[in-house]
Design a protein around this motif. Structure first.
Motif, PDB file in Angstrom:
ATOM      1  N   ALA A 118       2.052 -23.093   6.770  1.00  0.00           N
ATOM      2  CA  ALA A 118       1.688 -21.674   6.830  1.00  0.00           C
ATOM      3  C   ALA A 118       2.556 -20.949   7.853  1.00  0.00           C
ATOM      4  N   ARG A 119       2.775 -21.560   9.029  1.00  0.00           N
ATOM      5  CA  ARG A 119       3.601 -20.904  10.056  1.00  0.00           C
ATOM      6  C   ARG A 119       5.048 -20.777   9.588  1.00  0.00           C
ATOM      7  N   PHE A 120       5.549 -21.857   9.009  1.00  0.00           N
ATOM      8  CA  PHE A 120       6.930 -21.881   8.527  1.00  0.00           C
ATOM      9  C   PHE A 120       7.150 -20.828   7.445  1.00  0.00           C
ATOM     10  N   THR A 121       6.204 -20.759   6.516  1.00  0.00           N
ATOM     11  CA  THR A 121       6.351 -19.876   5.363  1.00  0.00           C
ATOM     12  C   THR A 121       6.341 -18.415   5.774  1.00  0.00           C
ATOM     13  N   THR A 122       5.396 -18.061   6.647  1.00  0.00           N
ATOM     14  CA  THR A 122       5.315 -16.657   7.047  1.00  0.00           C
ATOM     15  C   THR A 122       6.551 -16.254   7.842  1.00  0.00           C
ATOM     16  N   ALA A 123       7.105 -17.193   8.625  1.00  0.00           N
ATOM     17  CA  ALA A 123       8.308 -16.874   9.401  1.00  0.00           C
ATOM     18  C   ALA A 123       9.524 -16.728   8.493  1.00  0.00           C
ATOM     19  N   LEU A 124       9.515 -17.479   7.397  1.00  0.00           N
ATOM     20  CA  LEU A 124      10.682 -17.526   6.518  1.00  0.00           C
ATOM     21  C   LEU A 124      10.834 -16.272   5.685  1.00  0.00           C
ATOM     22  N   ASP A 125       9.691 -15.712   5.277  1.00  0.00           N
ATOM     23  CA  ASP A 125       9.742 -14.615   4.321  1.00  0.00           C
ATOM     24  C   ASP A 125       9.744 -13.286   5.063  1.00  0.00           C
ATOM     25  N   ALA A 126      10.908 -12.679   5.133  1.00  0.00           N
ATOM     26  CA  ALA A 126      11.053 -11.442   5.898  1.00  0.00           C
ATOM     27  C   ALA A 126      10.261 -10.299   5.271  1.00  0.00           C
ATOM     28  N   ALA A 127       9.984 -10.417   3.974  1.00  0.00           N
ATOM     29  CA  ALA A 127       9.330  -9.316   3.266  1.00  0.00           C
ATOM     30  C   ALA A 127       7.816  -9.303   3.471  1.00  0.00           C
ATOM     31  N   PHE A 128       7.300 -10.356   4.096  1.00  0.00           N
ATOM     32  CA  PHE A 128       5.841 -10.457   4.095  1.00  0.00           C
ATOM     33  C   PHE A 128       5.213  -9.455   5.053  1.00  0.00           C
ATOM     34  N   ASP A 129       4.015  -9.079   4.730  1.00  0.00           N
ATOM     35  CA  ASP A 129       3.248  -8.163   5.560  1.00  0.00           C
ATOM     36  C   ASP A 129       2.740  -8.924   6.785  1.00  0.00           C
ATOM     37  N   GLU A 130       2.105  -8.239   7.694  1.00  0.00           N
ATOM     38  CA  GLU A 130       1.618  -8.909   8.903  1.00  0.00           C
ATOM     39  C   GLU A 130       0.578  -9.976   8.599  1.00  0.00           C
TER      40      GLU A 130
END
Lengths: 340, 340
Positions: A118-130
């Motif tokens: 979860a941490r890796f994925t959210t950091a990877l995707d620049a387009a994601f919301d907060e």
């Protein structure tokens, strides 16, 4: 500094490095736990030489182990014997332990891959919301992890907690017994109650639907016969006690549709639950079950933005994403430490 | 004239004679089909010498066989090689075939034990009303067969038909995966969603509840560990991804209650269905799962008279009742022929 990550699960060993190495091997822990050291050695010898090894463990639940503690110890001892790298073990609150620390207190060590991913994925995707839900659709389980500012909401949660808070769905696209997710299957315009027996698994449905490839050399199926459309059809026939010769390809497709819809419903229920409990408006999808997304989206109560890691990772990296996640997080950990 | 009957199933071989011989052996057809001839020989050598052998077959559905025809042929060929008696094969419409006739047309031969058992049971119980439901609660399946004047209502039905008309419930008191009959289990005042994995079977619940005896030498369990209360508790713990050390005996009992109630509900639904479609006011109970009757009765829409064969058969005869049924029916068949 390149780092290799390894995800030691109950059915697979997956490895990946921060510089592009990826490798996964099926490993049925419950029957082959005595050979774990050799299997880990085989995988890690193929990896580039690195000083550090980032580790996440989920195989401790396999029923060869009396307790989770015993499982963690056996897995870490096997790793010690197989590879000379300095290991660091990822915890469900984002911290790291040495193998000795992990053996002494395994409570935060068991089943930590979802947190890393979860941490890796959210950091990877620049387009994601907060705030986002990280969705990892795997062979055996599905993670549905709500995050805020890149941090999983359920720090330190065990698998029991996660089943209850619906961030873990213990069902997946390959190994799940069909009898555990449907009560009936359509057959010749009837609704046939099923045999409560492991005659077929979800993989059969997705091979028939073309979502997973045929693999005639792969006998890791419910009846030990090949992973082909034809053999999958025979396995589905037995789910309603029919003779394989009675069931046409078209019959098998309709059964497979029904199985896919049931699995998608289970996953959608968990996403709906997270959406009603947490303010999240993006779904970040990883794992090798992305083909299920359209069916899942149809069943959501509230529309959600969907973003797939398939755009930035290869399919092999997607499959080994938890290993890549711990490798990347350990690298960041060292960078952060060197700055402070 | 004494006759021996044999019930060749997918998980057990059961034999019984009209003069009191009874014997059953576990036989996992799916893995040991190549040794069927030896296994049948071992069982039949213990039986008294007789001219005729009455046969009922249900093992043809095992996933080692490409088709039901192939299964019937393999089973009858194995029987030919194992025993010199003259065999007669029971059909789902109450008729008899020679082995050659059965191989030539297996459609009425597959899965005939329920039909034989229903006729035998209604004839045996003098107290039964003209119309009754014969209930056979077994390790893997439950038969819920409505009869009128001692004849099963669904002559010639296949297993697919019987699943649909609810006279076959493919779930039982031993081999059924827990994940196929519950979605959640109670755990420490919570309702824990389960792992959809075969970590435990219904047998674990009934061993814990004391309905089935412990048997430390029996490793035919979900994890290959002993059939004891302690090991069953560990298996149930894994169903909710808990560490076995977290789950107390009391926790395991509550989980077991929940599993027993779910299985009883499935069976009660079928009885309710038969009662609403057929005028039946007696339930004749056989098989070795009679301990489930009180739970089932609580869930019936309409009260029904319950009569158990336990009063006229030994527990071993109850377990081998289909074998005893075909032996008795073949004897009656010869008597009837000699009179006409």
């Amino acid at each position: 500094m390149e780092i290799v990550g390894i995800d030691i699960g109950g059915a697979n060993i997956k490895a990946a490095s921060t510089c592009g190495f990826v490798h996964s091997e099926p490993f049925p822990m419950w029957s082959r736990y005595d050979n774990l050291s050799e299997a880990l050695g085989d995988v890690l010898r193929q990896a580039p030489p690195t000083e550090y090894l980032a580790v996440t463990i989920t195989g401790e639940l396999a029923d060869c182990f009396e307790t989770k503690d015993a499982g963690i110890s056996h897995i870490l001892n096997s790793l010690d014997q197989s590879d000379p790298r300095t290991a660091r073990v990822y915890c469900t609150n984002g911290s790291w332990k040495t193998p000795d620390e992990a053996r002494a207190d395994s409570s935060l060590v068991a089943a930590s891959n979802w947190h890393a991913l979860a941490r890796f994925t959210t950091a990877l995707d620049a387009a994601f919301d907060e705030s986002a839900i990280v969705l990892d659709i795997g062979s055996t389980t599905v993670d549905v992890v709500p995050t805020v500012n890149g941090q999983p909401v359920f720090d330190g949660a065990t698998d029991v907690d996660r089943l209850e808070n619906k961030s873990l769905v213990y069902a997946g696209i390959q190994r799940t017994p069909v009898c555990s997710i449907v009560n009936t299957l359509p057959f010749k315009s009837r609704n046939a109650p099923i045999a409560r027996e492991v005659f077929a698994t979800t993989e059969d449905a997705f091979v028939i639907l073309g979502d997973l490839p045929e693999d005639a050399g792969n006998m890791d199926t419910a009846d030990g016969k090949p992973r082909t459309k034809s053999a999958s059809k025979d396995r589905l026939a037995r789910m309603i006690c029919a003779c394989p010769s009675e069931v046409t390809d078209e019959d098998a497709k309709l059964m497979s549709e029904s199985i896919a819809e049931s699995l998608a419903s289970l996953i959608a229920q968990s996403i709906n639950h997270q959406q009603s409990h947490h303010e999240v408006d993006t779904l970040l999808c990883t794992g090798h079950g992305g083909f299920l997304l359209p069916r899942i989206q149809e069943k959501l109560d509230t529309p959600i933005n969907v973003s797939s890691l398939a755009s930035c990772l290869t399919s092999e990296q997607l499959r080994c994403a938890p290993a890549l996640a711990v490798a990347t997080l350990l690298q960041q950990h060292f960078v952060a430490k060197s700055i402070t």
